[in-house]
Design an enzyme around this catalytic site. Structure first.
Site, PDB file in Angstrom:
ATOM      1  N   ASP A  24       0.849  -1.197   0.000  1.00 39.15           N
ATOM      2  CA  ASP A  24       0.000   0.000   0.000  1.00 39.15           C
ATOM      3  C   ASP A  24       0.884   1.245   0.000  1.00 39.15           C
ATOM      4  O   ASP A  24       0.611   2.218  -0.720  1.00 39.15           O
ATOM      5  CB  ASP A  24      -0.902   0.052   1.236  1.00 39.15           C
ATOM      6  CG  ASP A  24      -1.851  -1.126   1.333  1.00 39.15           C
ATOM      7  OD1 ASP A  24      -1.364  -2.267   1.411  1.00 39.15           O
ATOM      8  OD2 ASP A  24      -3.076  -0.908   1.315  1.00 39.15           O
TER       9      ASP A  24
ATOM     10  N   ASP B 133      -4.938 -11.961  -0.327  1.00 38.35           N
ATOM     11  CA  ASP B 133      -5.064 -12.880   0.800  1.00 38.35           C
ATOM     12  C   ASP B 133      -6.018 -14.043   0.618  1.00 38.35           C
ATOM     13  O   ASP B 133      -5.833 -15.092   1.194  1.00 38.35           O
ATOM     14  CB  ASP B 133      -5.559 -12.114   2.031  1.00 38.35           C
ATOM     15  CG  ASP B 133      -4.759 -10.879   2.308  1.00 38.35           C
ATOM     16  OD1 ASP B 133      -3.952 -10.477   1.467  1.00 38.35           O
ATOM     17  OD2 ASP B 133      -4.961 -10.304   3.383  1.00 38.35           O
TER      18      ASP B 133
ATOM     19  N   TYR C 130     -13.873 -10.677  -0.912  1.00 42.05           N
ATOM     20  CA  TYR C 130     -12.486 -10.231  -0.949  1.00 42.05           C
ATOM     21  C   TYR C 130     -11.558 -11.196  -1.711  1.00 42.05           C
ATOM     22  O   TYR C 130     -11.448 -12.364  -1.343  1.00 42.05           O
ATOM     23  CB  TYR C 130     -12.182 -10.135   0.525  1.00 42.05           C
ATOM     24  CG  TYR C 130     -10.887  -9.846   1.102  1.00 42.05           C
ATOM     25  CD1 TYR C 130     -10.434  -8.547   1.222  1.00 42.05           C
ATOM     26  CD2 TYR C 130     -10.123 -10.890   1.639  1.00 42.05           C
ATOM     27  CE1 TYR C 130      -9.243  -8.288   1.868  1.00 42.05           C
ATOM     28  CE2 TYR C 130      -8.939 -10.629   2.281  1.00 42.05           C
ATOM     29  CZ  TYR C 130      -8.503  -9.327   2.390  1.00 42.05           C
ATOM     30  OH  TYR C 130      -7.332  -9.081   3.030  1.00 42.05           O
TER      31      TYR C 130
ATOM     32  N   GLU D 297     -12.451  -0.211  -1.630  1.00 38.40           N
ATOM     33  CA  GLU D 297     -11.303  -1.126  -1.600  1.00 38.40           C
ATOM     34  C   GLU D 297     -11.399  -2.102  -2.785  1.00 38.40           C
ATOM     35  O   GLU D 297     -10.400  -2.407  -3.428  1.00 38.40           O
ATOM     36  CB  GLU D 297     -11.334  -1.881  -0.266  1.00 38.40           C
ATOM     37  CG  GLU D 297     -10.134  -2.744   0.017  1.00 38.40           C
ATOM     38  CD  GLU D 297     -10.255  -3.440   1.379  1.00 38.40           C
ATOM     39  OE1 GLU D 297     -11.216  -3.162   2.137  1.00 38.40           O
ATOM     40  OE2 GLU D 297      -9.389  -4.280   1.674  1.00 38.40           O
TER      41      GLU D 297
HETATM   42  C1  2M8 Z   1      -5.549  -6.745   2.932  1.00 37.50           C
HETATM   43  O1  2M8 Z   1      -4.784  -7.558   3.814  1.00 37.50           O
HETATM   44  C2  2M8 Z   1      -4.809  -7.442   5.240  1.00 37.50           C
HETATM   45  C3  2M8 Z   1      -3.735  -8.365   5.778  1.00 37.50           C
HETATM   46  O2  2M8 Z   1      -2.487  -7.988   5.254  1.00 37.50           O
HETATM   47  C4  2M8 Z   1      -6.148  -7.790   5.874  1.00 37.50           C
HETATM   48  O3  2M8 Z   1      -7.072  -8.217   5.193  1.00 37.50           O
HETATM   49  O4  2M8 Z   1      -6.288  -7.615   7.084  1.00 37.50           O
HETATM   50  C5  2M8 Z   1      -5.060  -7.090   1.510  1.00 37.50           C
HETATM   51  O5  2M8 Z   1      -5.953  -6.637   0.545  1.00 37.50           O
HETATM   52  C6  2M8 Z   1      -3.666  -6.529   1.269  1.00 37.50           C
HETATM   53  O6  2M8 Z   1      -3.289  -6.670  -0.057  1.00 37.50           O
HETATM   54  C7  2M8 Z   1      -3.573  -5.059   1.663  1.00 37.50           C
HETATM   55  O7  2M8 Z   1      -2.248  -4.654   1.592  1.00 37.50           O
HETATM   56  C8  2M8 Z   1      -4.107  -4.821   3.077  1.00 37.50           C
HETATM   57  C9  2M8 Z   1      -4.194  -3.336   3.429  1.00 37.50           C
HETATM   58  O8  2M8 Z   1      -4.837  -2.636   2.397  1.00 37.50           O
HETATM   59  O9  2M8 Z   1      -5.412  -5.379   3.214  1.00 37.50           O
END
Ligand code: 2M8
Length: 465
Positions: free
Chosen positions: A60, A194, A386, A430
């Protein structure tokens, strides 16, 4: 010369005609995108989202830096500097650098990871114990192109270059034990994607007792409805893996001996490869020896083709190195080796036709926004959950650059216009439902967190603002 004119020279693809009827609309988008980034600033860095993700995330930070590059170059640099404060002695850059202000607001938080006191972890930063896609090299290179005064920022570029080389060394030394040129990920969270159905395929091979999952309480469902987030069995497995890693005190390479999740994933390696190329360019500018990066680049591209290309499907697949099998699921990630120049003309043509086929683009009756994260015809596809199918703006941005590289400028442009249209119609989400034909009463269209930072940042980059 104004920033805008300079930008047009560097990125001719984004040269929008003056008569564009969307100009006014673009002005509003730009203002909202900037406000989102501004609102998500947390000290020296920008959170991915106001509530759901209250710390600094690795890839990010790279995308977000681009959102500031033209309007606030100092903040763009701050993003990378803040992230790399979390770099471990072995070069690993963590998936999350935790903010002290937001303790307890995200799970798994700093204390759950138990990285405190782990040898090699920086003492002055709170971090998780795994990494993420190495976008930093090519982000740094774009920052160099956009810098208002590159020479004045040379010390920043020098510092970051060294840090990023160290990160690449980490991936090639610790995550590529056979020296194949492909780094493995040790957790779905390392992929950034994820919840791809691909990971389920690996999970079916991993057996453990319920007692091996430590008790935990999710926080994501406080902010997002359950149908849009990973299911409990997936989360149990995510946490089981974190527990394995923390029990080993993150000691590499010993901990990989019988560790069950080791996947060579195409996007992860394409990003690493594209950053290798960027490091070569940056290294030349800085007068550094770039021999090692050239070797990495050649080897990774070769290995992507020899090991991860699936000639039957015409797309790259992940490889589970523990259970020694390919994971036969078509995802957007499988198209992303376009980014690093791995595919030859035949391979790229096959991927482009797949991208335009019903698998990704839908049918005339049921068209899709490009690009669904998981192919529409995969059994694991889910339009709302997601990473199981929704469109992600960062994936589209990567794909846009990959397609342009191969001269598929029209399709690249569609990737950009679909993305901007989604943002314009539904807001800075998102992720987005890929189905174009849904009655508006049926779905919110945008899911996860609204006011999402990389959606804002990449919109700004695409609009040259
Ligand atoms: C999402 O991942 C986090 C864990 O790393 C989560 O779901 O708690 C993913 O979409 C990841 O790609 C992204 O970097 C993060 C923060 O936007 O969220």
């Amino acid at each position: 010369m104004g920033g805008e004119a300079k930008h047009l020279e560097i990125f001719p693809m984004m040269n929008q005609p003056q008569s564009n009827p969307d100009q006014e609309d673009n002005g509003k988008l730009i203002a909202t995108a900037k406000a989102i980034l501004h609102n998500n600033i947390q000290g020296k860095f920008t959170k991915p989202a106001p509530k759901l993700y209250p710390h600094q995330w690795n890839w990010d930070a790279g995308f977000i830096a681009l959102g500031y590059a033209r309007s606030d170059f100092r903040q763009a640099c701050n993003e990378l500097t803040a992230l790399f404060r979390g770099q471990w002695a072995n070069g690993m850059v963590p998936q999350i650098v935790f903010s002290v202000q937001n303790v307890g607001k995200y799970f798994p938080g700093y204390y759950f990871w138990e990285t405190h006191g782990v040898p090699g972890k920086p003492r002055n930063a709170r971090t998780s114990g795994i990494s993420m896609p190495a976008v930093h090299g090519f982000i740094l290179n774009r920052l160099l192109q956009l810098a208002p005064d590159a020479r004045a920022h040379r010390p920043f570029f020098q510092r970051m270059f060294d840090r990023i080389v160290l990160l690449h060394q980490y991936f090639y030394n610790y995550r590529d034990p056979e020296r194949e040129g492909l780094a493995f990920i040790c957790h779905p969270w390392e992929s950034g994607m994820d919840n791809l159905p691909s990971w389920e395929e690996v999970f079916t091979q991993i057996h453990f007792e319920a007692s091996e999952v430590p008790p935990y309480e999710r926080r994501d469902l406080d902010h997002v409805d359950a149908p849009y987030r990973p299911r409990k069995p997936s989360y149990d497995r995510f946490i089981y893996l974190v527990n394995r890693l923390r029990q080993q005190r993150y000691q590499e390479p010993e901990m990989w001996k019988d560790y069950p999740f080791q996947v060579q994933e195409p996007m992860f390696n394409a990003i690493l490869g594209h950053s290798n190329e960027a490091l070569i360019e940056l290294g030349q500018w800085l007068g550094r020896d770039t021999g090692q990066m050239r070797e990495w680049h050649v080897q990774t591209n070769k290995a992507l083709n020899s090991k991860l290309w699936d000639d039957t499907k015409g797309i790259y697949l992940s490889y589970d190195r523990v259970h020694q099998r390919h994971i036969p699921i078509a995802t957007a990630a499988g198209l992303l080796p376009l980014l690093c120049g791995a595919p030859n003309a035949t391979q790229s043509a096959r991927m482009v036709s797949l991208l335009q086929s019903p698998s990704f683009a839908g049918t005339p009756e049921n068209p899709a926004w490009l690009c669904p994260s998981t192919a529409l015809d995969e059994p694991g596809f889910d339009p709302c959950r997601y990473w199981r199918g929704p469109v992600w703006i960062n994936m589209n941005w990567l794909m846009f650059h990959g397609l342009n590289r191969y001269g598929h400028t029209e399709l690249a442009e569609r990737m950009r216009t679909d993305s901007l249209e989604l943002v314009r119609r539904f807001g800075f989400w998102e992720y987005y439902d890929p189905r174009k034909n849904l009655p508006s009463s049926q779905t919110p269209y945008g899911y996860g967190s609204n006011q999402f930072s990389w959606t804002a940042a990449l919109t700004l980059d695409w609009l040259g603002a």
